[in-house]
Design a protein around this motif. Sequence first.
Motif, PDB file in Angstrom:
ATOM      1  N   ASP A 208       0.799  -1.220   0.000  1.00 59.23           N
ATOM      2  CA  ASP A 208       0.000   0.000   0.000  1.00 59.23           C
ATOM      3  C   ASP A 208       0.836   1.277   0.000  1.00 59.23           C
ATOM      4  O   ASP A 208       0.276   2.379  -0.099  1.00 59.23           O
ATOM      5  N   GLY A 209       2.161   1.134   0.119  1.00 59.34           N
ATOM      6  CA  GLY A 209       2.993   2.322   0.255  1.00 59.34           C
ATOM      7  C   GLY A 209       2.660   3.081   1.516  1.00 59.34           C
ATOM      8  O   GLY A 209       2.811   4.300   1.592  1.00 59.34           O
ATOM      9  N   GLY A 210       2.224   2.326   2.534  1.00 57.77           N
ATOM     10  CA  GLY A 210       1.773   2.963   3.766  1.00 57.77           C
ATOM     11  C   GLY A 210       2.741   2.759   4.918  1.00 57.77           C
ATOM     12  O   GLY A 210       3.893   2.366   4.731  1.00 57.77           O
ATOM     13  N   ILE A 211       2.252   3.028   6.122  1.00 55.42           N
ATOM     14  CA  ILE A 211       3.103   2.951   7.313  1.00 55.42           C
ATOM     15  C   ILE A 211       2.403   2.158   8.421  1.00 55.42           C
ATOM     16  O   ILE A 211       1.180   2.020   8.440  1.00 55.42           O
ATOM     17  N   TRP A 212       3.220   1.657   9.331  1.00 50.88           N
ATOM     18  CA  TRP A 212       2.743   1.059  10.570  1.00 50.88           C
ATOM     19  C   TRP A 212       2.997   2.037  11.709  1.00 50.88           C
ATOM     20  O   TRP A 212       3.983   2.790  11.688  1.00 50.88           O
ATOM     21  N   ILE A 213       2.127   2.009  12.694  1.00 48.87           N
ATOM     22  CA  ILE A 213       2.260   2.863  13.865  1.00 48.87           C
ATOM     23  C   ILE A 213       2.422   1.995  15.106  1.00 48.87           C
ATOM     24  O   ILE A 213       1.664   1.032  15.304  1.00 48.87           O
ATOM     25  N   TYR A 214       3.404   2.332  15.928  1.00 49.47           N
ATOM     26  CA  TYR A 214       3.492   1.736  17.262  1.00 49.47           C
ATOM     27  C   TYR A 214       2.833   2.693  18.235  1.00 49.47           C
ATOM     28  O   TYR A 214       3.234   3.856  18.349  1.00 49.47           O
ATOM     29  N   GLU A 215       1.787   2.204  18.911  1.00 46.31           N
ATOM     30  CA  GLU A 215       1.032   3.008  19.859  1.00 46.31           C
ATOM     31  C   GLU A 215       1.193   2.396  21.258  1.00 46.31           C
ATOM     32  O   GLU A 215       0.506   1.422  21.599  1.00 46.31           O
ATOM     33  N   PRO A 216       2.101   2.927  22.077  1.00 44.67           N
ATOM     34  CA  PRO A 216       2.375   2.305  23.373  1.00 44.67           C
ATOM     35  C   PRO A 216       1.189   2.302  24.331  1.00 44.67           C
ATOM     36  O   PRO A 216       1.143   1.493  25.267  1.00 44.67           O
ATOM     37  N   LEU A 217       0.199   3.183  24.101  1.00 43.45           N
ATOM     38  CA  LEU A 217      -0.950   3.251  25.007  1.00 43.45           C
ATOM     39  C   LEU A 217      -2.010   2.202  24.684  1.00 43.45           C
ATOM     40  O   LEU A 217      -2.938   2.007  25.473  1.00 43.45           O
ATOM     41  N   GLY A 218      -1.877   1.520  23.548  1.00 42.80           N
ATOM     42  CA  GLY A 218      -2.791   0.423  23.218  1.00 42.80           C
ATOM     43  C   GLY A 218      -2.329  -0.844  23.916  1.00 42.80           C
ATOM     44  O   GLY A 218      -1.859  -1.790  23.293  1.00 42.80           O
ATOM     45  N   LEU A 219      -2.500  -0.875  25.224  1.00 41.42           N
ATOM     46  CA  LEU A 219      -1.815  -1.859  26.060  1.00 41.42           C
ATOM     47  C   LEU A 219      -2.510  -3.216  26.152  1.00 41.42           C
ATOM     48  O   LEU A 219      -3.737  -3.315  26.172  1.00 41.42           O
ATOM     49  N   ALA A 220      -1.683  -4.230  26.245  1.00 39.58           N
ATOM     50  CA  ALA A 220      -2.119  -5.577  26.614  1.00 39.58           C
ATOM     51  C   ALA A 220      -1.050  -6.158  27.532  1.00 39.58           C
ATOM     52  O   ALA A 220       0.136  -5.822  27.416  1.00 39.58           O
ATOM     53  N   ALA A 221      -1.486  -7.003  28.459  1.00 40.61           N
ATOM     54  CA  ALA A 221      -0.554  -7.669  29.376  1.00 40.61           C
ATOM     55  C   ALA A 221      -0.337  -9.091  28.904  1.00 40.61           C
ATOM     56  O   ALA A 221      -1.303  -9.816  28.643  1.00 40.61           O
ATOM     57  N   HIS A 222       0.923  -9.487  28.767  1.00 46.55           N
ATOM     58  CA  HIS A 222       1.274 -10.799  28.225  1.00 46.55           C
ATOM     59  C   HIS A 222       1.805 -11.702  29.329  1.00 46.55           C
ATOM     60  O   HIS A 222       2.773 -11.365  30.008  1.00 46.55           O
ATOM     61  N   HIS A 223       1.157 -12.858  29.514  1.00 50.96           N
ATOM     62  CA  HIS A 223       1.551 -13.796  30.562  1.00 50.96           C
ATOM     63  C   HIS A 223       2.929 -14.386  30.284  1.00 50.96           C
ATOM     64  O   HIS A 223       3.231 -14.794  29.162  1.00 50.96           O
ATOM     65  N   VAL A 224       3.771 -14.420  31.321  1.00 52.85           N
ATOM     66  CA  VAL A 224       5.104 -15.003  31.227  1.00 52.85           C
ATOM     67  C   VAL A 224       5.183 -16.170  32.208  1.00 52.85           C
ATOM     68  O   VAL A 224       5.273 -15.949  33.427  1.00 52.85           O
ATOM     69  N   PRO A 225       5.141 -17.411  31.742  1.00 54.21           N
ATOM     70  CA  PRO A 225       5.195 -18.557  32.663  1.00 54.21           C
ATOM     71  C   PRO A 225       6.548 -18.685  33.334  1.00 54.21           C
ATOM     72  O   PRO A 225       7.557 -18.142  32.857  1.00 54.21           O
ATOM     73  N   ALA A 226       6.568 -19.420  34.436  1.00 50.12           N
ATOM     74  CA  ALA A 226       7.790 -19.555  35.236  1.00 50.12           C
ATOM     75  C   ALA A 226       8.940 -20.127  34.420  1.00 50.12           C
ATOM     76  O   ALA A 226      10.100 -19.750  34.617  1.00 50.12           O
ATOM     77  N   LYS A 227       8.650 -21.034  33.491  1.00 46.01           N
ATOM     78  CA  LYS A 227       9.724 -21.669  32.725  1.00 46.01           C
ATOM     79  C   LYS A 227      10.453 -20.697  31.798  1.00 46.01           C
ATOM     80  O   LYS A 227      11.540 -21.004  31.299  1.00 46.01           O
ATOM     81  N   ARG A 228       9.860 -19.522  31.580  1.00 44.37           N
ATOM     82  CA  ARG A 228      10.513 -18.528  30.736  1.00 44.37           C
ATOM     83  C   ARG A 228      11.320 -17.508  31.546  1.00 44.37           C
ATOM     84  O   ARG A 228      11.874 -16.578  30.972  1.00 44.37           O
ATOM     85  N   ALA A 229      11.355 -17.709  32.847  1.00 48.89           N
ATOM     86  CA  ALA A 229      12.131 -16.816  33.708  1.00 48.89           C
ATOM     87  C   ALA A 229      13.487 -17.419  34.030  1.00 48.89           C
ATOM     88  O   ALA A 229      14.056 -17.179  35.091  1.00 48.89           O
ATOM     89  N   THR A 230      14.020 -18.204  33.097  1.00 50.03           N
ATOM     90  CA  THR A 230      15.295 -18.884  33.312  1.00 50.03           C
ATOM     91  C   THR A 230      16.328 -18.391  32.310  1.00 50.03           C
ATOM     92  O   THR A 230      15.988 -17.938  31.206  1.00 50.03           O
ATOM     93  N   LEU A 231      17.599 -18.508  32.676  1.00 48.94           N
ATOM     94  CA  LEU A 231      18.679 -18.102  31.777  1.00 48.94           C
ATOM     95  C   LEU A 231      18.694 -18.980  30.531  1.00 48.94           C
ATOM     96  O   LEU A 231      18.954 -18.501  29.427  1.00 48.94           O
ATOM     97  N   ARG A 232      18.389 -20.253  30.699  1.00 48.83           N
ATOM     98  CA  ARG A 232      18.384 -21.155  29.547  1.00 48.83           C
ATOM     99  C   ARG A 232      17.360 -20.706  28.502  1.00 48.83           C
ATOM    100  O   ARG A 232      17.662 -20.645  27.311  1.00 48.83           O
ATOM    101  N   PHE A 233      16.142 -20.383  28.961  1.00 49.67           N
ATOM    102  CA  PHE A 233      15.136 -19.914  28.011  1.00 49.67           C
ATOM    103  C   PHE A 233      15.589 -18.608  27.363  1.00 49.67           C
ATOM    104  O   PHE A 233      15.419 -18.411  26.157  1.00 49.67           O
TER     105      PHE A 233
END
Length: 321
Positions: A208-233
Amino acid sequence: MSALIGTKTVLPTVSVVIAAHTMKRWAYLKAAVASVQAQTVPAAETVVAVDHNPQLCERALQEFAGITVVPNIGQPGASATRNTGVRASHGEVVAFLDDDAIASPAWLETLLMHFSRPEVVGVGGGLVARWETRRPRWFPPEFDWVVGASYRGMAENAEPTRNVWSNNMAIRRRTHDDIGGFREDFGKIADRSHSEDTDLCLRAAAHDGGIWIYEPLGLAAHHVPAKRATLRFFLKRCFSEGQGKAALAAFYGLHQSTSTERGYIARVLSPGIARSMRDALHGDASGAFRGLAMAAGLVMTAAGFLAGRSPQPSRLRKRLR
């Protein structure tokens, strides 16, 4: 029917597509659907697209009143599942939310406002990490993209961007259809993760010869499971990201596929490592670990990129599986 905000702005109709694939996320899927139903600007419809999981599809059909539930019977993976959801929708704009994300009440309203500009083909919102366990002190905010969240250094106000993320994005339905949607052989399938959202954004903007916009106020919260809180992950995900960027480079060339990433290294990582070292010198012992994690993440991402560009599988790639 389009939505009228105040007395001046008419918003396009919007369908929300939530891709789901596992019963393990059922509670999160219910929360995601509920968050869409609680929007200040209601969606014309919510579509739950289920990736090759008859049990999950049946339960969703039974329990989600007023929600369209469709099975992906095509190629497995997130890309084909999202495309299946879009085909079942009817809005002028399609918004995507992950099955483990919760949209803020004004999520749709905030994203849709930008479509009043004809040059805007799509909009992506900010993502906040919702940790299942306590956030590790060594985990650098500059690498929150590892867990599917906005990272330190991203824009604090709405502005044009190369790409947004598929767990919180909206795109004009016409544009999505014209370019064939997400590339179904390129994306998240099992443990393989390629940048299907970046690919979609590049193709949509070029079409389209257009643009994308990043809108930081269009918020969503993303779940992070415990297994992703590791150095290995953390290291494995960085390596995978590098591989994904290498695959993207095969389509668009090195310069276009890594333009944002080069800026990220100079504008975000370099000051971030220096900040972490200063924190350590001022008594925050975890600052040194955050700095080391950033350096290790950069090295692993580069290693993944090189491995992805190589025609031969590397030993490191095999060890990280």
